[in-house]
Structures are given as C-alpha cells and as structure tokens.
Design a protein around this motif. Structure first.
Motif, PDB file in Angstrom:
ATOM      1  N   ILE A 101       0.990  -1.153  -0.019  1.00 10.61           N
ATOM      2  CA  ILE A 101       0.272  -0.032  -0.095  1.00 10.61           C
ATOM      3  C   ILE A 101       0.947   1.200   0.164  1.00 10.61           C
ATOM      4  N   VAL A 205      -2.191   4.869  -2.570  1.00 10.44           N
ATOM      5  CA  VAL A 205      -3.481   5.629  -1.456  1.00 10.44           C
ATOM      6  C   VAL A 205      -3.297   7.031  -1.545  1.00 10.44           C
ATOM      7  N   LEU A 235      -6.765   4.711  -4.724  1.00  3.19           N
ATOM      8  CA  LEU A 235      -7.722   5.200  -3.776  1.00  3.19           C
ATOM      9  C   LEU A 235      -7.410   6.494  -3.189  1.00  3.19           C
ATOM     10  N   LEU A 271     -10.286   0.851   1.968  1.00  2.00           N
ATOM     11  CA  LEU A 271      -8.988   0.357   1.711  1.00  2.00           C
ATOM     12  C   LEU A 271      -8.844  -1.083   2.293  1.00  2.00           C
TER      13      LEU A 271
END
Length: 365
Positions: A101, A205, A235, A271
């Motif tokens: 991530i 992210v 995201l 997430l």
C-alpha cells in the motif's frame, strides 16, 4: 493465513496515522522523518456486510470476521537501495510483505514538512519506484551471473531461465517495475523465488485534504495518469479525516460526520477491502449457533484446502463439503430452509470454493 500488506511511502506522507486508523494501534505519528523505525504490525478485521447478515439470521454466540495483517514500514529516502537512511531495513521489511500500500502525499500544508521541500506525488512515487527497481536489478544480476555460464555451454533449461531473467532486467533498466514486465504466468513463476520487490501487487493511496476526499484534486489526477499502465488501484483518502472519524465515540457520531462530508463509509473500510482483493483473497463462511465466522482463502482454492484453513485434520481427512451459496442462504433464511428448497449441494475434492459460500465439512481422521 498470515498474509501481509506493507504501508510504504516517503517520510511524513501519513503512513503511521493511516496505520493507527486501520489497526487502532498506538504508534505515534510525528512531524519528522523516520518516526517509524521498527515496522508496527496490526491485525485488522475485514469489513463484510455478509457476515452481519448471516449473524442476524443465525443469532450466534459470537461473530468472527476474517483478518489481514498490515505493516507500517519506515519512511524511505533516495539512496535506500545503497543503504542510505534506513534503506536496508526498509527494503527487508517490504520483502516480507505480500502486497504494497503506497501512500502518496496529495495535499498542501505548510505546517507538515516534506523531505524534498514541495508536494509532488508523482516525483515521490518515482523515488520509491527507482529504489525498489535498483534493488531488484541487484538481485537479478546476482542470479544472472550464476546461470550465465551454464547457458553459454548449451544447457537448455539454464538458457531458458537466463532469457527470462534478461527480459526482467531490460524491463527494470527502462525504469519499469517487474509487475508490468511483458511475460506470461509461466515465465513469471521462474522469478518467483527471487522475491522481487517490484513484482508485488500495489495499491496507491492518495492522502488528500478534507475538501478533496469526494472528488480528488489535481495531485490525484497526476497520480492516476502516472499509474494508468500499471494495473494498480488508486484510492483517494483523507488520512487526517480518518483519524478524526476513528476518535469519535459512537457509531451515530461517525455516521453524522461522514454524512456531512458526503461519504457513505470511512475510507479505511474501502482500503481494507481493497487490500484484501489486492492479496487475491476471498471469503467463505461457517454458520452455527456457537459461531458465525468468515474464513480467508486464496482465489481458486479447492474444498479440501479451504477446509484446512480451519484445521489441518479437516484437509487430511476430507470426505465432502456441504455448500449453500450466500444469496440462497439469505433468501431462504436458514440452513434447513435452504436444504428443503434443494439449495444445499454436496461437493467433493475438486470443488473450487466460491466467494461467499456457506460451508460445512465432513471429515474423518
């Protein structure tokens, strides 16, 4: 299944704050580089409305969601592949993860310092990409040196492996990550034991300010453009807002806060589900009066392997699986009603478990 996602990014992009929101751990975020040294590890529940719907029907003594592990990894700087900053430690921690991530700073705030002096998420992404690619090139070169002589003297298998390594090396030297290399699945399997850092699946992210959580901003658009050929999810999430949501005491307060922002649910819930998909995981359920539980399996698992997630004896002595599709279970309201309607089916060792199956295993050891 102890599968892990590692949260990475440059210092001060919001990694530790995000980790706290995800895991409710007590890691302290600080406004300076390297506030995280040892990777904090959190086990987090995966939000799943299906689990709650089953529990409402069965009314069990306890409800057990499925989980994944999240690691908050120390911030990286240029030169990490050569050991700069906490480079070696950072890269070693990533190697332990199954997916990445990657948090990118997409907000302007003069009170939060940036290690490079300005906000540019695409540049930040490229810094980390380059360091990981350089490390992968180093790993590949060592293996190439080993098989090169065998390939040169005509060993067919060595020549095949050497050619595949060369494909990856060329791709990395072009500044591209191994996950996007133009190879088929069989060729990708050849490099699996190298644990290439840039071969891991990634989700970006974009950490934005409050006004951009719904529609994003120019920084987010630049990230989407830079990653359009990576087959990676982007995201948009306001990490500071997520921290505010997590600090509220009641569900009603959190819902009111979300409604004011125009959001249906906390960004961290999206997430977590995205990370679950990133790891190519899916869920099946067991449902009884003692417990309604979600179990994590890899996509494509067959019934005996899925049974083994509960206990190894279930896999060793597997006889059959009794299966009700989730939608059928909800429609008919109970196992017995679904059975009477002919919706419970018996499956053997070759059955590939479907996402959402409600299962009961018969075994003998």
């Amino acid at each position: 299944m102890a599968l892990k996602c590692g949260i990475v990014g440059l210092p001060n992009v919001g990694k530790s704050t995000l980790f706290n929101c995800l895991s409710n751990a007590k890691a302290q975020a600080a406004n300076f580089p390297f506030c995280t040294i040892e990777p904090n590890v959190g086990t987090i529940s995966v939000p799943d409305d299906r689990l709650n719907a089953l529990a409402d029907l069965v009314n069990p003594e306890r409800i057990m969601p499925t989980t994944i592990e999240i690691l908050d990894i120390a911030g990286l700087v240029k030169g990490a592949s050569k050991g700069e900053g906490l480079g070696n430690q950072f890269l070693g921690n990533i190697r332990e993860c199954d997916a990445i991530i990657h948090v990118l700073r997409c907000f302007e705030d003069g009170n939060v310092v940036h290690v490079d002096g300005s906000v540019d998420p695409v540049r930040d992404k490229e810094v980390i990409d380059m360091e990981l690619q350089l490390k992968d090139l180093e790993t590949l070169q060592k293996r190439i040196d080993k098989v090169k002589k065998q390939a040169q003297v005509g060993e067919k298998e060595a020549k095949k492996v050497f050619d595949i390594y060369e494909k990856f090396r060329t791709h990395l030297e072009e500044g591209k990550s191994a996950r996007s290399a133009p190879v088929d699945e069989k060729e990708r399997e050849i490099v699996k034991d190298l644990w290439l850092l840039t071969d891991k699946p990634v989700m970006y992210v974009c950490n934005v300010e409050e006004g951009s959580v719904v529609s994003g901003n120019a920084h987010v658009e630049s990230v989407k453009e830079a990653t359009k050929n990576e087959n990676a999810e982007v995201l948009v999430l306001g990490v500071g807002i997520e921290a505010d949501i997590a600090s509220l005491e009641t569900y009603e307060e959190r819902q009111m806060f979300l409604e004011d922002l125009g959001l249906k649910e906390p960004g961290v819930s999206k997430l977590i589900r995205s990370a679950y998909r990133l790891l190519r995981l899916q869920t099946y359920f067991t449902a009884g009066v003692k417990e309604v539980r979600a179990w994590t399996i890899k996509e494509g698992m067959k019934a005996p392997q899925a049974a083994g997630v509960i206990h190894t004896d279930f896999e060793k002595g597997f006889i059959r699986a009794e299966v009700i599709g989730y939608d059928d279970y909800i429609q008919f309201g109970s196992e017995s009603a679904a059975r009477d309607a002919g919706k419970l089916h018996i499956e053997g060792k070759e059955y590939i478990v479907k996402n959402g199956d409600v299962m009961h295993f018969r075994f003998n050891v």
